[in-house]
Motif scaffolding. Structure first.
Motif, mmCIF file in Angstrom:
data_model
loop_
_atom_site.group_PDB
_atom_site.id
_atom_site.type_symbol
_atom_site.label_atom_id
_atom_site.label_comp_id
_atom_site.label_asym_id
_atom_site.label_seq_id
_atom_site.Cartn_x
_atom_site.Cartn_y
_atom_site.Cartn_z
ATOM 1 N N LEU A 89 -3.204 4.476 2.896
ATOM 2 C CA LEU A 89 -3.778 3.452 3.764
ATOM 3 C C LEU A 89 -5.267 3.665 4.007
ATOM 4 C CD1 LEU A 89 -3.424 1.005 5.615
ATOM 5 C CD2 LEU A 89 -2.683 2.573 7.430
ATOM 6 N N GLN A 90 -5.675 4.907 4.268
ATOM 7 C CA GLN A 90 -7.090 5.165 4.558
ATOM 8 C C GLN A 90 -7.980 4.763 3.384
ATOM 9 O OE1 GLN A 90 -8.369 5.854 7.418
ATOM 10 N NE2 GLN A 90 -6.408 6.118 8.443
ATOM 11 N N LYS A 91 -7.558 5.103 2.194
ATOM 12 C CA LYS A 91 -8.333 4.750 1.004
ATOM 13 C C LYS A 91 -8.413 3.235 0.848
ATOM 14 C CE LYS A 91 -8.640 5.545 -3.992
ATOM 15 N NZ LYS A 91 -7.996 6.220 -5.166
ATOM 16 N N TYR A 92 -7.305 2.556 1.129
ATOM 17 C CA TYR A 92 -7.295 1.088 1.042
ATOM 18 C C TYR A 92 -8.296 0.491 2.024
ATOM 19 C CZ TYR A 92 -5.693 -3.739 1.188
ATOM 20 O OH TYR A 92 -5.649 -5.113 1.138
ATOM 21 N N LEU A 93 -8.274 0.979 3.268
ATOM 22 C CA LEU A 93 -9.155 0.427 4.301
ATOM 23 C C LEU A 93 -10.629 0.732 4.029
ATOM 24 C CD1 LEU A 93 -7.026 1.218 7.482
ATOM 25 C CD2 LEU A 93 -7.306 -1.003 6.350
ATOM 26 N N ILE A 153 0.849 -1.193 0.000
ATOM 27 C CA ILE A 153 0.000 0.000 0.000
ATOM 28 C C ILE A 153 0.880 1.237 0.000
ATOM 29 C CG2 ILE A 153 -1.803 1.257 1.239
ATOM 30 C CD1 ILE A 153 -2.502 -1.423 2.612
ATOM 31 N N GLY A 154 0.712 2.073 -1.021
ATOM 32 C CA GLY A 154 1.485 3.309 -1.124
ATOM 33 C C GLY A 154 0.579 4.517 -1.215
ATOM 34 N N VAL A 173 -4.925 0.634 11.296
ATOM 35 C CA VAL A 173 -4.999 -0.802 11.000
ATOM 36 C C VAL A 173 -5.523 -1.594 12.199
ATOM 37 C CG1 VAL A 173 -3.193 -0.673 9.243
ATOM 38 C CG2 VAL A 173 -2.567 -1.262 11.606
ATOM 39 N N LEU A 174 -5.252 -1.108 13.413
ATOM 40 C CA LEU A 174 -5.779 -1.787 14.595
ATOM 41 C C LEU A 174 -7.297 -1.660 14.652
ATOM 42 C CD1 LEU A 174 -3.130 -0.826 17.301
ATOM 43 C CD2 LEU A 174 -3.460 -3.061 16.241
#
Length: 315
Positions: A54-58, A31-32, A85-86
């Protein structure tokens, strides 16, 4: 159950992790944030990262029960990435040291992090150097460690011109020097009775530049340290047993001075993995993915050391 491995970050440290994972045939996602860094990552690894952060991925993916996450972002976004992520349900997390941009940020998030003590580990890879593993064997052979001396001198003239995110250079001791301090007390145990001294210098970007201290640890090991960022020096650890003095100077190497002699002899050991990959990374990843918690620094212990040890050294 097959592990779902996510690597967060596309910078130099993430590249080092990708090399180890690829060499051991692990499948993983990357993830970049930016397109440029993602393209560079793909050029060097032939792996296409998810772009957008990361936020967009999640927002678009659900983490499975067996998701293992390696956070190798810039220091300034480590904590935000960890909390994200937690909250999203990560099974286990290995986060690059020191897990926050400052001791204050780490402690401020203590209540959020402590419930995940058995899931989150801080990646102090020098604990896993081949030289460190060999030194531990030698110490055991000699009947234990008696005394330790270490130095965490930083080259301020080299750091001065570096372009870093706000707060990184101001917290350089925490972000960088704790590599050495963590390893020293990993050998000797946490300080129990000790005195510290520090003072400011001419460096404008860090409050203190000159440090010394001494005491005894919970394991009964006497210790001392010295560090002057405006003079000559380097990172180093000296380990004294009944039979010899073991030098980690440089820390990837190993030299020995036997009792009753003045000659320091280079000690040969198997460091093939540390020559192939970034030193310590292969063994560290193995411990993380094998759930070997005895060899890793969990977030609860890291918070405790940061508050009780690191804060005292720089206060």
């Amino acid at each position: 159950m097959k592990k779902n491995i996510l690597l967060v970050g596309t910078g130099p440290m993430a590249l080092d992790y990708a090399k180890v994972l690829t060499a051991q045939d692990f499948s993983f996602q990357v993830i970049g944030r930016g397109q440029e860094s993602a393209e560079k990552f793909k050029t060097e690894t032939d792996i296409q990262p998810f772009v957008g952060g990361l936020q967009k991925y999640l927002e678009n993916h659900t983490l499975t029960d067996n998701t293992y996450i390696i956070i190798a972002t810039g220091t300034e976004v480590l904590m935000n990435s960890l909390i994200s992520v937690l909250e999203a349900g990560a099974e286990r997390v290995l986060i690059e040291k020191p897990a926050a941009i400052s001791i204050e940020e780490l402690i401020e998030n203590k209540e959020k992090l402590l419930p995940y003590s058995e899931k989150v580990f801080v990646a102090y890879n020098r604990r896993f150097y081949a030289s460190v593993i060999e030194a531990k064997k030698m110490i055991e052979e000699d009947g234990g460690l008696q005394t330790i001396h270490f130095e965490f001198t930083e080259w301020s003239h080299v750091i001065e011109p570096l372009t870093k995110a706000p707060g990184v250079k101001e917290n350089w001791f925490f972000a960088n020097s704790t590599h050495v301090v963590d390893l020293a007390f990993h050998f000797a145990g946490k300080p129990q009775q000790w005195q510290t001294y520090s003072k400011a210098g001419t460096v404008k970007w860090h409050a203190k530049t000159n440090f010394t201290g001494a005491g005894i640890t919970e394991k009964g090991v006497l210790f001392s340290y010295l560090s002057n960022w405006e003079s000559a020096g380097r990172w180093a650890i000296e380990l004294l047993t009944e039979k010899r003095r073991i030098y980690l100077k440089p820390m990837e190497g190993l030299s020995v001075q036997k009792k009753g002699t003045v000659t320091v002899i280079e000690h040969e050991f198997d460091n093939s993995a540390d020559l192939q990959f970034k030193p310590g990374l292969k063994n560290q990843l193995k411990a993380f993915l094998d759930n070997d918690e005895t060899k890793l620094l969990n977030i609860k212990e890291h918070i405790s050391i940061s508050k009780e040890v690191y804060s005292k050294i720089i206060s």
